[in-house]
Scaffold this active site. Structure first.
Site, PDB file in Angstrom:
ATOM      1  N   ASP A   7      -2.991 -17.165   3.256  1.00 40.38           N
ATOM      2  CA  ASP A   7      -3.922 -18.237   3.590  1.00 40.38           C
ATOM      3  C   ASP A   7      -3.325 -18.989   4.774  1.00 40.38           C
ATOM      4  OD1 ASP A   7      -6.059 -20.090   3.408  1.00 40.38           O
ATOM      5  OD2 ASP A   7      -4.800 -21.444   2.233  1.00 40.38           O
ATOM      6  N   GLU A  67      -7.245 -14.523   4.791  1.00 45.33           N
ATOM      7  CA  GLU A  67      -8.504 -15.257   4.836  1.00 45.33           C
ATOM      8  C   GLU A  67      -8.898 -15.494   6.283  1.00 45.33           C
ATOM      9  OE1 GLU A  67      -9.700 -18.300   1.801  1.00 45.33           O
ATOM     10  OE2 GLU A  67      -9.432 -19.613   3.531  1.00 45.33           O
ATOM     11  N   ASP A 139      -2.137 -24.159  -1.489  1.00 47.71           N
ATOM     12  CA  ASP A 139      -2.001 -23.106  -0.477  1.00 47.71           C
ATOM     13  C   ASP A 139      -1.640 -21.769  -1.104  1.00 47.71           C
ATOM     14  OD1 ASP A 139      -2.443 -24.796   1.881  1.00 47.71           O
ATOM     15  OD2 ASP A 139      -0.570 -25.748   1.275  1.00 47.71           O
TER      16      ASP A 139
END
Length: 172
Positions: A7, A67, A139
Site C-alpha cells: 500500500d 494498490e 497501512d
C-alpha cells in the site's frame, strides 16, 4: 505461494505477506516502511526503496500486489504519492517479482464485499480472514488487504485455467 501486498505512501508504505495455497490464506508478516517528512524527497524515496528491498529479501515472496493510486484533491499530494508508488513498483520489479495492480475499490470489494468500505471495515475483515495477524495498523492492514485481493484473483484465474485445460483435454 507467498504474496507481498503493498500500500504505497510517501510517509508510510504498508506491506503485508500472506501465504496462499488454493483457497487457504495464512498470515506471515506485516509492517510499514516510514520516511521522515523533514528529509528531502530523494532521500525519502531512497529510504523507501531500501526498506522495501529489505522486506522482500527477508520474506522472499513469489509475487507482489500493489494498490493503484487514488487521485487526491491536492495535486502535489497526488504527485508525491505517485513518486512513492513508482519506487514500490521498482523495488518489486528489481527483486524479480511479478507485480499485479488493483484499484482500491477492487481491493475493498474482495475483502469486505463492498467497494465503499471504510478503513475500519477493511481492518476488521483482515483480522477475520487472517486470524494470526492480530491487531495491525491501517497501512499494514491495507497492504494485507491487497495481498488477499490478489490471492482471490490468482485462485480464480487458476480455476479458470484448470477448467479450460480439462475442456481442451476432453475429446469432442
Amino acid at each position: 505461494m507467498l504474496i507481498l501486498g503493498l500500500d504505497p505512501g510517501l510517509r508510510h508504505t504498508g506491506w503485508g505477506v500472506v501465504a496462499a495455497h488454493d483457497q487457504h490464506l495464512r498470515f506471515v508478516a506485516c509492517g510499514a516502511v516510514h520516511s521522515d517528512a523533514a528529509q528531502d524527497l530523494a532521500t525519502r524515496l531512497g529510504g523507501l526503496y531500501r526498506g522495501l528491498a529489505a522486506v522482500i529479501a527477508g520474506h522472499l515472496p513469489g509475487e507482489a500486489a500493489v494498490e493503484e493510486t487514488v487521485i487526491n484533491r491536492n495535486p502535489l499530494s497526488s504527485l508525491k504519492l505517485g513518486h512513492a508508488r513508482g519506487v514500490v513498483l521498482l523495488a518489486a520489479s528489481h527483486a524479480g517479482l511479478a507485480v499485479h495492480e488493483y484499484a482500491a475499490k477492487q481491493v475493498k470489494r474482495a475483502v469486505t464485499g463492498t467497494g465503499n468500505a471504510a478503513k475500519e471495515q477493511v481492518q476488521m475483515m483482515v483480522r477475520f480472514l487472517l486470524p494470526g495477524s492480530g491487531s495491525v495498523g491501517a497501512d499494514a492492514a491495507d497492504a494485507l488487504a491487497v495481498a488477499i485481493c490478489h490471492a482471490h484473483f490468482r485462485a480464480g484465474r487458476a480455476r479458470i485455467a484448470a477448467q479450460i485445460e480439462r475442456g481442451a483435454a476432453t475429446p469432442a
